[in-house]
Enzyme design. Structure first.
Site, PDB file in Angstrom:
ATOM      1  N   GLY A 180     104.111  64.759  71.076  1.00  0.00           N
ATOM      2  CA  GLY A 180     103.498  65.209  70.037  1.00  0.00           C
ATOM      3  C   GLY A 180     104.717  65.536  68.645  1.00  0.00           C
ATOM      4  N   GLU A 235     107.984  72.080  67.399  1.00  0.00           N
ATOM      5  CA  GLU A 235     106.716  71.844  68.046  1.00  0.00           C
ATOM      6  C   GLU A 235     105.780  71.330  67.128  1.00  0.00           C
ATOM      7  OE1 GLU A 235     105.011  71.770  70.452  1.00  0.00           O
ATOM      8  OE2 GLU A 235     105.094  73.124  71.863  1.00  0.00           O
ATOM      9  N   ASP A 239      98.857  76.506  69.557  1.00  0.00           N
ATOM     10  CA  ASP A 239      97.302  76.765  69.591  1.00  0.00           C
ATOM     11  C   ASP A 239      97.243  78.036  70.348  1.00  0.00           C
ATOM     12  OD1 ASP A 239      94.616  76.023  69.301  1.00  0.00           O
ATOM     13  OD2 ASP A 239      94.600  75.169  71.213  1.00  0.00           O
ATOM     14  N   PHE A 288      89.820  70.264  66.315  1.00  0.00           N
ATOM     15  CA  PHE A 288      90.651  69.585  67.135  1.00  0.00           C
ATOM     16  C   PHE A 288      91.647  68.545  66.062  1.00  0.00           C
ATOM     17  CE2 PHE A 288      92.615  66.295  69.811  1.00  0.00           C
ATOM     18  CZ  PHE A 288      93.243  66.919  70.834  1.00  0.00           C
ATOM     19  N   ARG A 301      98.367  58.779  67.568  1.00  0.00           N
ATOM     20  CA  ARG A 301      99.841  59.410  67.467  1.00  0.00           C
ATOM     21  C   ARG A 301     100.427  58.515  66.230  1.00  0.00           C
ATOM     22  NH1 ARG A 301     101.302  62.776  71.352  1.00  0.00           N
ATOM     23  NH2 ARG A 301     100.688  62.078  73.614  1.00  0.00           N
TER      24      ARG A 301
HETATM   25  P1  IMP Z   1      98.867  75.443  73.277  1.00  0.00           P
HETATM   26  O1  IMP Z   1      99.673  75.692  74.812  1.00  0.00           O
HETATM   27  O2  IMP Z   1      97.588  75.697  73.574  1.00  0.00           O
HETATM   28  O3  IMP Z   1      99.462  76.289  72.442  1.00  0.00           O
HETATM   29  O4  IMP Z   1      99.007  74.115  72.942  1.00  0.00           O
HETATM   30  C1  IMP Z   1      99.965  73.594  72.525  1.00  0.00           C
HETATM   31  C2  IMP Z   1     100.053  72.088  72.792  1.00  0.00           C
HETATM   32  O5  IMP Z   1      98.681  71.504  73.258  1.00  0.00           O
HETATM   33  C3  IMP Z   1     100.580  71.088  71.745  1.00  0.00           C
HETATM   34  O6  IMP Z   1     101.837  71.082  71.873  1.00  0.00           O
HETATM   35  C4  IMP Z   1     100.000  69.897  71.812  1.00  0.00           C
HETATM   36  O7  IMP Z   1     100.538  69.117  72.596  1.00  0.00           O
HETATM   37  C5  IMP Z   1      98.447  70.232  72.480  1.00  0.00           C
HETATM   38  N1  IMP Z   1      97.659  70.600  71.534  1.00  0.00           N
HETATM   39  C6  IMP Z   1      96.964  71.478  71.008  1.00  0.00           C
HETATM   40  N2  IMP Z   1      95.928  71.377  70.123  1.00  0.00           N
HETATM   41  C7  IMP Z   1      95.922  70.043  69.755  1.00  0.00           C
HETATM   42  C8  IMP Z   1      95.369  69.228  68.978  1.00  0.00           C
HETATM   43  O8  IMP Z   1      94.337  69.598  68.111  1.00  0.00           O
HETATM   44  N3  IMP Z   1      95.340  67.832  68.985  1.00  0.00           N
HETATM   45  C9  IMP Z   1      96.334  67.322  69.643  1.00  0.00           C
HETATM   46  N4  IMP Z   1      97.208  68.048  70.787  1.00  0.00           N
HETATM   47  C10 IMP Z   1      96.879  69.494  70.485  1.00  0.00           C
HETATM   48 MG    MG Z   2     102.882  69.419  72.525  1.00  0.00          MG
END
Ligand code: IMP
Ligand code: MG
Length: 312
Positions: A180, A235, A239, A288, A301
């Protein structure tokens, strides 16, 4: 933060009916969950190495004539962040009572931290990790542009300037998390006026793993030795914070001189694990998002802007 699984020792002040923990990492038999959603949530926590306890403590809410007439037992306790989690996958009409109890608990136990994951939050979490209901899985297409290409350009250049100013005299090692981060990393590094080296890591996500295989795996490790170096983790989005929390633990163990974090997007409303973040591009609402590196099912992407997905 300790990366271990489920423990059986409850938080302090707990009832005496729990098992005695063995030293270090107790591997208890899996608890009997009341709901499937709880079991899935536990697997997600396991995957990211976040210690949890299932229903370890019951809070008395109302006592009449010396008799306990109302009590509340939150679903999970996460000792690392000293927070209780209550999953509410119930129908909205059944929520009032639960909300009332949580309010009461907060009043009576002001030091206890409790987070209510509503059905909506929980479904989103599942959708993100590939377990969404079919209707949420089939959402497709751009709904609205959240951050335009010129806005991205302007903000990324501000971030680059700030990072350059704050780290004057240092050689930074930028560590990006694939995939990402590709667009953001490419643009950000060109806005930093310091000597920088660049490295990438790829880690498995819960979404693409058999959850029973159980833990984050490093799919691509660092090429660089980070010991004694000034690391800036880059990053795309933070989230729940579980990915970043895991990553920071991993990097810290390799003894860099310093670690800072720069994320393009911060969806703070959904944070479960508090992670320190120095640089944030944009705080975004609880939707999202796709584009500028971020995907849904590996596509989108290449969009030059950040957009939300059209609801089903
Ligand atoms: P976390 O572990 O829940 O903080 O999620 C982080 C990872 O989830 C990010 O590095 C993204 O790869 C993916 N992610 C979280 N939210 C989104 C979104 O809204 N769109 C796309 N990828 C997401
Ligand atoms: Mg990621």
């Amino acid at each position: 933060m300790a990366r271990k699984r489920r423990t059986t020792d409850g938080p302090s002040g707990d009832a005496a009916d729990r098992e005695t923990p063995t030293a270090g990492e107790a591997e208890a038999p899996p608890p009997r969950f009341a709901h499937e959603s709880e079991e899935e949530f536990a697997k997600i926590l396991d995957f990211y190495g976040i210690t949890w306890q299932y229903e370890p403590r019951t809070f008395p809410l109302r006592v009449e004539d010396g008799k306990l007439v109302e009590a509340f037992t939150p679903d999970f306790y996460l000792p690392d962040i000293d927070t209780y989690i209550e999953l509410t996958t119930l129908k909205p009409e059944l929520m009032t009572d639960k909300n009332r109890k949580v309010r009461l608990l907060r009043e009576l136990f002001p030091d206890v931290k409790i987070k209510l994951l509503r059905k909506r939050d929980y479904l989103r979490l599942l959708v993100k990790y590939g377990f969404g209901p079919p209707s949420s899985k089939s959402i497709e297409g751009i709904h609205r542009v959240l951050v335009s290409a010129p806005q991205l350009k302007r903000r990324v250049s501000e971030l680059g300037a700030q990072i350059s100013k704050d780290n004057r005299g240092k050689k930074l090692l930028l560590v990006g998390v694939l995939k990402g981060v590709v667009c953001f990393m490419a643009d950000l590094m060109r806005q930093i006026s310091l000597p920088v080296a660049v490295d990438f890591m790829a880690i498995s996500s819960y979404e693409n793993e058999n959850p029973d295989s159980g833990f984050v795996r490093i799919l691509k490790d660092l090429d660089e030795n980070i010991e004694g170096r000034d690391v800036l983790v880059v990053e795309d989005i933070v989230d729940t914070g579980m990915t970043l929390n895991y990553l920071l633990g991993y990097l810290q163990a390799r003894r860099p001189a310093s670690i800072k974090v720069c994320t393009l997007l911060d969806r703070r409303a959904r944070r479960l694990v508090d992670v320190p973040i120095e640089y944030v591009g944009f705080e975004i609402p609880d939707e999202f998002v796709i584009g500028y590196g971020l995907d849904f099912g590996q596509i989108y992407r290449n969009l030059p802007f950040i957009a939300t997905l059209r609801p089903a």
